[in-house]
Design an enzyme around this catalytic site. Structure first.
Site, PDB file in Angstrom:
ATOM      1  N   SER A 225      43.355  45.478  36.566  1.00  0.00           N
ATOM      2  CA  SER A 225      41.935  45.651  36.261  1.00  0.00           C
ATOM      3  C   SER A 225      41.679  47.143  36.088  1.00  0.00           C
ATOM      4  O   SER A 225      42.482  47.975  36.541  1.00  0.00           O
ATOM      5  CB  SER A 225      41.111  45.120  37.432  1.00  0.00           C
TER       6      SER A 225
ATOM      7  N   TYR B 185      38.407  44.142  46.399  1.00  0.00           N
ATOM      8  CA  TYR B 185      38.952  43.786  45.076  1.00  0.00           C
ATOM      9  C   TYR B 185      39.759  44.949  44.498  1.00  0.00           C
ATOM     10  O   TYR B 185      40.893  44.776  44.034  1.00  0.00           O
ATOM     11  CB  TYR B 185      37.784  43.422  44.145  1.00  0.00           C
TER      12      TYR B 185
HETATM   13  N1  LIG Z   1      37.039  38.866  33.682  1.00  0.00           N
HETATM   14  C1  LIG Z   1      37.100  40.172  33.875  1.00  0.00           C
HETATM   15  O1  LIG Z   1      36.155  40.912  33.602  1.00  0.00           O
HETATM   16  C2  LIG Z   1      38.315  40.776  34.412  1.00  0.00           C
HETATM   17  C3  LIG Z   1      39.322  40.027  34.983  1.00  0.00           C
HETATM   18  N2  LIG Z   1      40.394  40.645  35.522  1.00  0.00           N
HETATM   19  C4  LIG Z   1      41.457  39.872  36.126  1.00  0.00           C
HETATM   20  O2  LIG Z   1      41.879  38.870  35.207  1.00  0.00           O
HETATM   21  C5  LIG Z   1      42.361  37.773  35.916  1.00  0.00           C
HETATM   22  C6  LIG Z   1      41.785  36.496  35.309  1.00  0.00           C
HETATM   23  O3  LIG Z   1      40.412  36.540  35.450  1.00  0.00           O
HETATM   24  P1  LIG Z   1      39.423  35.652  34.583  1.00  0.00           P
HETATM   25  O4  LIG Z   1      40.129  34.898  33.582  1.00  0.00           O
HETATM   26  O5  LIG Z   1      38.343  36.547  34.141  1.00  0.00           O
HETATM   27  O6  LIG Z   1      38.832  34.727  35.711  1.00  0.00           O
HETATM   28  P2  LIG Z   1      38.691  33.145  35.782  1.00  0.00           P
HETATM   29  O7  LIG Z   1      37.948  32.874  37.034  1.00  0.00           O
HETATM   30  O8  LIG Z   1      38.133  32.620  34.509  1.00  0.00           O
HETATM   31  O9  LIG Z   1      40.181  32.652  35.966  1.00  0.00           O
HETATM   32  C7  LIG Z   1      40.880  32.837  37.149  1.00  0.00           C
HETATM   33  C8  LIG Z   1      41.702  31.593  37.417  1.00  0.00           C
HETATM   34  O10 LIG Z   1      42.458  31.811  38.599  1.00  0.00           O
HETATM   35  C9  LIG Z   1      42.457  30.615  39.351  1.00  0.00           C
HETATM   36  N3  LIG Z   1      42.687  30.894  40.768  1.00  0.00           N
HETATM   37  C10 LIG Z   1      41.861  31.488  41.631  1.00  0.00           C
HETATM   38  N4  LIG Z   1      42.420  31.539  42.842  1.00  0.00           N
HETATM   39  C11 LIG Z   1      43.631  30.963  42.748  1.00  0.00           C
HETATM   40  C12 LIG Z   1      44.678  30.726  43.674  1.00  0.00           C
HETATM   41  N5  LIG Z   1      44.567  31.064  44.967  1.00  0.00           N
HETATM   42  N6  LIG Z   1      45.787  30.145  43.225  1.00  0.00           N
HETATM   43  C13 LIG Z   1      45.905  29.773  41.923  1.00  0.00           C
HETATM   44  N7  LIG Z   1      44.929  29.965  41.017  1.00  0.00           N
HETATM   45  C14 LIG Z   1      43.811  30.554  41.416  1.00  0.00           C
HETATM   46  C15 LIG Z   1      41.083  30.032  39.115  1.00  0.00           C
HETATM   47  O11 LIG Z   1      41.057  28.641  39.388  1.00  0.00           O
HETATM   48  C16 LIG Z   1      40.854  30.362  37.661  1.00  0.00           C
HETATM   49  O12 LIG Z   1      41.260  29.305  36.811  1.00  0.00           O
HETATM   50  C17 LIG Z   1      42.039  37.998  37.376  1.00  0.00           C
HETATM   51  O13 LIG Z   1      43.164  38.461  38.042  1.00  0.00           O
HETATM   52  C18 LIG Z   1      41.000  39.084  37.322  1.00  0.00           C
HETATM   53  O14 LIG Z   1      40.996  39.888  38.458  1.00  0.00           O
HETATM   54  C19 LIG Z   1      40.544  41.988  35.504  1.00  0.00           C
HETATM   55  C20 LIG Z   1      39.608  42.758  34.944  1.00  0.00           C
HETATM   56  C21 LIG Z   1      38.426  42.234  34.330  1.00  0.00           C
HETATM   57  C1  LIG Z   2      36.449  45.242  36.533  1.00  0.00           C
HETATM   58  C2  LIG Z   2      36.177  43.859  36.327  1.00  0.00           C
HETATM   59  O1  LIG Z   2      35.373  43.530  35.534  1.00  0.00           O
HETATM   60  C3  LIG Z   2      37.006  42.966  37.034  1.00  0.00           C
HETATM   61  C4  LIG Z   2      36.511  41.595  37.296  1.00  0.00           C
HETATM   62  O2  LIG Z   2      38.065  43.343  37.406  1.00  0.00           O
END
Ligand SMILES: NC(=O)C1=CN([C@@H]2O[C@H](COP(=O)(O)OP(=O)(O)OC[C@H]3O[C@@H](n4cnc5c(N)ncnc54)[C@H](O)[C@@H]3O)[C@@H](O)[C@H]2O)C=CC1
Ligand SMILES: CC(=O)C(C)=O
Length: 688
Positions: free
Chosen positions: A565, A578
């Protein structure tokens, strides 16, 4: 026993092509009647040509399709008046024949016609079926097959000695049938069956009835024989079998992937276990293919591993597998060298079928579906060997006959119809949090370039939904949904094992599962802290560690991409848990990169920011908490984030997926331990 599935309600089908499609699908749906991709059917009708003239045509299966699923567009219409005179010729080389037939097409948009077109054209019947039924090939591949056929069919059959499909075989069949007015079927030695009828139903009914006659005869003989010479070994109980497979499949995958990666599947159906555990399996399996149509997908012989399952000695099994694959390679190269012609290019010198007593059958292929085809065809071979040895001794194509089929340009043409291989073809990608916004975009991106994907998520409904959607678009077995909480060691171990059992191993890990919590530092609870560290650090560690073990066993390198991130390097306010977890995560990635280099395992990170669309994180409290920490309403967040980027853009899940795909691809093959930001440009989060 083969069943007659004809449904009389279908009698109102239009005659001609429509009833041909119906009959073909019925024949194909029973694999003990028609091999995957094998066999062909035809009907002779009258059609109007481009000049408006009525012409007699032969509708015949197009090359490269499968009877079970083919539709009208998979058939080709050829003008019979131009084909029939060919029977006067003495011989016709394959290339001349296919070229000639291409000029006889009613419509140039139709597919190239089957290799066996002339067989259909030369027979004077309206409907003709050529199939590869287990029971008939059992007769065709028994050393006393002709005598057996006489006992079953009397003077109703024509026996044609083995000859490679093409002009000569078609002519021999036509002449044999002409010479026997009582003929109802043709048995092609070491090959298959030809049947016919005046109507589509008559042709189908006859095909089924003739197979049933053979089945009854074989079943009767089987009462007095011990199948495959009786049992030598016992199968391992299911759990023990899986435990062995978990250890040996990555080793097998590594050894068969030295030239080109292979997907490795396994089968422990009762029919396969009966064969591999038998006294006769070792010798029988080395005689040769049970049908020419199997060869390209199974190779001439499988690799048989002589292992005593009751010893439970897995190290010995691995040693035998390694030696076995290595001698298979040597023998295959020698076979190729002995038989090759000037332009032949050798296929991968690795087994497509591996037989292990107590365990079952292991299949290899460029994709899971290719491995499944070799599995399905070898099961046919097992049935044929069972039938043939019940009747007499099993005989097969000799070495040069086999090579002539395996490297036959007309068979290779069928293979050339498959889509070209892409960057992630033959690879297995395991995407954690695959059901989420970035995860699902990543699965789709990797799939678009040929990957098999594992949608691993704590949200199994979401993972299943995505896997089903993918499989309905890309075909069965391209995606697998796996339930796994990344924080639970046992669940992670089981999930990686499930992937090994499904595909033989893993090539790409996308460590992406996640969540986010926001709170002022002094209000951060232990639960929040532990949750972030648990999922984003411990979870990423566990998944990477278990995958690393498999990658080491495969010994063909590997690839990991961690989704970090902006917060991995930028100390955002109100996000201590986080941000700390995200920082630890990317450092973990670098340490694994340091350890993985010697095994060809690359590990890199992608650092997104503010991917609001599609993300469930942004459906959670995180959105309100972030908005309040900036002193704005949550609806203004997207424009707030866009404006703070140097490029004035919003970031989408597909943007992150693109960078993940780049890092996982060969384009980044010299990059490891690296971080790529995908945040529209945030100066405070520049990597340094
Ligand atoms: N959306 C954003 O703005 C950003 C996201 N990220 C990172 O990207 C990654 C994906 O995020 P998104 O797709 O946005 O979120 P999202 O919530 O849409 O997807 C995350 C997925 O991880 C699964 N999950 C959560 N805990 C779990 C566990 N203990 N075991 C297995 N699966 C689990 C959830 O069920 C979900 O399907 C994360 O690591 C997040 O920190 C990083 C920077 C920005
Ligand atoms: C910075 C940010 O948007 C996350 C969810 O990592």
């Amino acid at each position: 026993m083969v069943k007659n599935h004809w449904n009389d309600k279908e009698d109102n089908l239009n005659t001609g092509l429509e009833e041909l499609v119906y009959r073909s699908n019925l024949l194909g749906q029973d694999r003990s009647v028609a091999n995957w991709g094998g066999g062909n059917t035809s009907v002779k009708t009258t059609e109007t040509d481009f000049k408006g003239d009525e012409v007699e045509v032969l509708w015949v299966k197009g090359s490269g399709s499968d009877l079970a699923t083919m539709q009208a567009e998979n058939f080709t219409a050829l003008k019979l008046a131009e084909i029939r005179p060919l029977i006067e010729k003495e011989d016709m080389p394959d290339e001349e024949m296919t070229d000639y037939l291409s000029h006889c097409m009613l419509d140039r948009k139709h597919p190239r016609s089957s290799i066996e077109t002339l067989l259909h054209a030369f027979l004077p019947y309206t409907h003709v079926d050529h199939t590869h039924p287990d029971a008939i090939i059992s007769i065709a591949c028994a050393d006393n097959g002709k005598e057996v056929a006489e006992e079953i069919y009397g003077n109703r059959f024509v026996w044609v000695p083995y000859i490679r499909p093409g002009f000569k075989l078609s002519k021999l069949i036509a002449e044999g049938v002409k010479a026997n007015p009582s003929a109802e079927l043709v048995i092609m030695e070491k090959h298959g069956l030809v049947t016919w009828g005046d109507t589509s139903k008559e042709s189908y009914d006859r095909t089924v009835a003739i197979i049933q006659e053979a089945e009854r005869y074989i079943d009767d003989k089987a009462k007095n024989t011990e199948l495959f010479g009786g049992m030598k070994y016992k199968s391992l109980p299911e759990e023990e079998r899986k435990a062995v497979l978990k250890k040996v499949l990555p080793v097998i995958r590594g050894h068969v992937s030295e030239e080109k990666r292979m997907i490795v599947t396994n089968d422990s159906s009762q029919e396969v276990l009966t064969f591999v555990n038998s006294r006769g399996a070792e010798e029988l399996s080395q005689i040769g293919a049970a049908c020419p149509d199997h060869l390209v997908h199974t190779k001439r012989v499988p690799l048989y591993i002589d292992w005593e399952p009751e010893s439970k000695d897995i190290d010995k099994l691995i040693e035998s597998i390694e030696k076995g694959i290595s001698s298979f390679k040597e023998e295959y190269i020698a076979y190729f060298e002995r038989n090759k012609s000037e332009d032949d290019k050798m296929f991968e010198a690795v087994p497509r079928v591996i037989l292990i007593p107590g365990i079952g059958m292991i299949n290899t292929g460029k994709s899971a579906s290719a491995a499944n085809i070799s599995e399905s065809l070898y099961k046919r071979a097992v049935a044929v060997m069972g039938g043939a040895t019940t009747l007499g001794n099993f005989v097969s194509l000799n070495e040069s006959e086999s090579f002539a089929i395996e490297y036959w340009p007309l068979e290779l043409y069928k293979l050339s119809l498959s889509p070209p291989e892409a960057e992630f073809s033959r690879k297995v990608a395991f995407v954690t949090g695959g059901a989420g916004g970035i995860g699902s975009a990543t699965c789709k991106r990797l799939l678009s370039e040929g990957a098999h994907v594992v949608v691993a998520d704590i949200n199994i409904e979401g993972a299943r939904e995505l896997a089903e959607e993918i499989n309905s678009i890309y075909g069965a077995n391209r995606a697998l949904a796996v339930k796994m909480d990344v924080t639970k060691e046992e669940e992670v171990i089981d999930a990686i094992h499930e992937v090994v059992l499904e595909y033989g191993g893993v090539d790409i890990i996308v460590n992406n599962a996640g969540l986010a919590s926001s709170s002022p530092f002094d209000e951060t609870t232990m639960d929040q802290w532990n949750l972030n560290i648990g999922v984003l650090v411990t979870g990423y560690f566990l998944v990477a560690r278990e995958a690393f073990k498999v990658m080491k066993h495969q010994d063909i390198g590997g690839n990991m991409v961690f989704v970090g991130s902006k917060n991995s390097i930028y100390a955002g306010k109100n996000a201590a848990a986080y941000s700390t977890a995200k920082a630890a995560e990317v450092h973990l990635a670098r340490t694994i990169a340091a350890d993985g280099g010697e095994f060809g395992i690359r590990v890199n990170s992608v650092l997104p920011d503010a991917v609001i669309r599609g993300s469930k994180i942004w459906d959670s409290n995180w959105k309100e908490e972030r908005a309040s920490s900036y002193g704005i309403g949550s609806d203004d967040l997207e424009s707030h984030y866009r404006k703070r980027t140097i490029l004035n853009v919003n970031i989408l899940p597909e943007d992150i997926a693109e960078s993940i795909a780049f890092l996982a691809s060969s384009k980044a093959e010299k990059t490891t331990g690296c971080m790529i930001t995908v945040d529209g440009g945030v100066a405070a989060a520049f990597t340094r």
